[in-house]
Write a protein that holds these residues in place. Sequence first.
Motif, mmCIF file in Angstrom:
data_model
loop_
_atom_site.group_PDB
_atom_site.id
_atom_site.type_symbol
_atom_site.label_atom_id
_atom_site.label_comp_id
_atom_site.label_asym_id
_atom_site.label_seq_id
_atom_site.Cartn_x
_atom_site.Cartn_y
_atom_site.Cartn_z
ATOM 1 N N GLY A 161 -0.433 -8.301 -7.514
ATOM 2 C CA GLY A 161 -0.035 -9.514 -6.806
ATOM 3 C C GLY A 161 0.881 -9.230 -5.634
ATOM 4 N N ILE A 162 1.802 -8.276 -5.795
ATOM 5 C CA ILE A 162 2.710 -7.903 -4.708
ATOM 6 C C ILE A 162 1.925 -7.269 -3.556
ATOM 7 N N LEU A 163 1.002 -6.368 -3.883
ATOM 8 C CA LEU A 163 0.180 -5.737 -2.835
ATOM 9 C C LEU A 163 -0.659 -6.784 -2.107
ATOM 10 N N ALA A 164 -1.244 -7.713 -2.872
ATOM 11 C CA ALA A 164 -2.072 -8.761 -2.266
ATOM 12 C C ALA A 164 -1.232 -9.659 -1.358
ATOM 13 N N SER A 165 0.003 -9.931 -1.755
ATOM 14 C CA SER A 165 0.890 -10.754 -0.923
ATOM 15 C C SER A 165 1.211 -10.053 0.400
ATOM 16 N N ILE A 166 1.498 -8.755 0.343
ATOM 17 C CA ILE A 166 1.778 -7.994 1.567
ATOM 18 C C ILE A 166 0.552 -7.993 2.484
ATOM 19 N N PHE A 215 13.578 -14.713 -7.269
ATOM 20 C CA PHE A 215 14.143 -13.364 -7.249
ATOM 21 C C PHE A 215 13.507 -12.565 -6.105
ATOM 22 N N LYS A 216 14.055 -12.749 -4.921
ATOM 23 C CA LYS A 216 13.487 -12.113 -3.734
ATOM 24 C C LYS A 216 13.703 -10.601 -3.771
ATOM 25 N N GLY A 217 12.685 -9.886 -3.331
ATOM 26 C CA GLY A 217 12.750 -8.435 -3.312
ATOM 27 C C GLY A 217 12.497 -7.875 -1.932
ATOM 28 N N ASP A 218 12.527 -6.568 -1.844
ATOM 29 C CA ASP A 218 12.290 -5.892 -0.568
ATOM 30 C C ASP A 218 11.431 -4.651 -0.830
ATOM 31 N N ILE A 219 10.777 -4.187 0.231
ATOM 32 C CA ILE A 219 9.949 -2.982 0.186
ATOM 33 C C ILE A 219 10.507 -1.980 1.194
ATOM 34 N N LYS A 220 10.735 -0.756 0.747
ATOM 35 C CA LYS A 220 11.237 0.294 1.638
ATOM 36 C C LYS A 220 10.231 1.450 1.667
ATOM 37 N N PHE A 221 9.718 1.725 2.840
ATOM 38 C CA PHE A 221 8.735 2.799 3.000
ATOM 39 C C PHE A 221 9.376 4.149 2.699
ATOM 40 N N VAL A 222 8.707 4.954 1.873
ATOM 41 C CA VAL A 222 9.196 6.299 1.533
ATOM 42 C C VAL A 222 8.346 7.363 2.202
ATOM 43 N N GLY A 223 7.017 7.227 2.124
ATOM 44 C CA GLY A 223 6.173 8.228 2.763
ATOM 45 C C GLY A 223 4.723 8.117 2.339
ATOM 46 N N VAL A 224 3.922 9.005 2.921
ATOM 47 C CA VAL A 224 2.511 9.168 2.561
ATOM 48 C C VAL A 224 2.297 10.657 2.334
ATOM 49 N N LYS A 227 7.620 -3.295 8.144
ATOM 50 C CA LYS A 227 8.348 -4.352 7.410
ATOM 51 C C LYS A 227 7.678 -5.707 7.597
ATOM 52 N N SER A 228 6.374 -5.697 7.773
ATOM 53 C CA SER A 228 5.602 -6.935 7.871
ATOM 54 C C SER A 228 5.028 -7.218 6.485
ATOM 55 N N LEU A 229 5.761 -7.973 5.674
ATOM 56 C CA LEU A 229 5.465 -8.092 4.247
ATOM 57 C C LEU A 229 4.652 -9.335 3.898
ATOM 58 N N GLY A 230 3.865 -9.812 4.839
ATOM 59 C CA GLY A 230 2.913 -10.884 4.548
ATOM 60 C C GLY A 230 3.561 -12.145 4.030
ATOM 61 N N TYR A 231 3.161 -12.556 2.819
ATOM 62 C CA TYR A 231 3.697 -13.778 2.213
ATOM 63 C C TYR A 231 5.066 -13.566 1.583
ATOM 64 N N GLY A 232 5.581 -12.342 1.611
ATOM 65 C CA GLY A 232 6.881 -12.052 1.021
ATOM 66 C C GLY A 232 6.746 -11.365 -0.326
ATOM 67 N N VAL A 233 7.878 -10.838 -0.812
ATOM 68 C CA VAL A 233 7.904 -10.076 -2.058
ATOM 69 C C VAL A 233 8.933 -10.680 -3.000
#
Length: 325
Positions: free
Chosen positions: A108-113, A213-222, A200-206
Amino acid sequence: SVRAQAGEVSFLFLFFHFIFILFVLFFFFKQKTAYEIYQCDWSSDVCSSDLKGLILMKVILKNYPSSNKMIDRLLIFDLTGKFACWKKFYSNSSSFTYEIPTRTQLMGILASILEMPKDSYYEKLSSENCKISLILKSSLKKKFHCLNYFMEPNKRKYTQVRLEVLSPVNFLDEEIIYRVYVYLKDEKLLDTLINKIKDKSLGYGVSLGQQQFKGDIKFVGVTREIKVLENCDNINSICNLKNIEEENPIQNAKIITEKMPMDFIFNGNPEELNTNILNRELLKMSEIVYSRYPNKFKGHTIFKRALEINYNHCKERICFYEDEF
């Protein structure tokens, strides 16, 4: 006359001998080219005499560690926040929480982003098409809170619900941190996800389980530095119970085994997509094993089909929510 007859016999013998040689050469080379079949160009035009060869090829490919070819790139990011409630599937009036998100909640989080409409992502993010792993990076505590849930908008009619909430042990200085690893078969979709998280374009939000309970996503790497381990004695991540040897069960109070939902299937009409009507059906459940505190599973347990990955000068061993990859 005798010489003429002998000449005719000699000519016929040479002629038929020549024809026989051509036939043998033709048959030999035709057979060779007919059975030079590669994985990339298998044809559906298969006769019965080819079945044994094809079955053998399929068995070889099935037993060959395909993850080297299939999982060639992993996206890594941190999912963070101050509060979380990953509601257990059997909770009713009192909402108990898992300590980690389930696979369906991460879907669900991935789909929201990715801004995918409600109920539209179950196939693209299914266990077959999307592999997910997770490491709990912070120590958590649980506490029940009473919340007022309004039964009707703009009216003071509400019901009170006890909600079990997660927070970091050191609430003032720390956050809840989950490190998430994602592989998608659809490379374009994976590229889109990587770019959106980078920007940091997180679509519908996380949110961390509940909308409040709002969250955040921080890119680490590929990473592409991925090695398949058929067996290993320690991992850093969650693990499907099917990937643990039964002869050496985990015996540790810090290790939790929970039954979690894995996949949904859409069971409504196409026109009901992206509406408030709930049109999904649980497709699969699995038992997931994870560590309560940020440390490795280790000891006498054998983990099957793990990945050893390198990124940002860090080496980790992970398994997936899914039991096959």
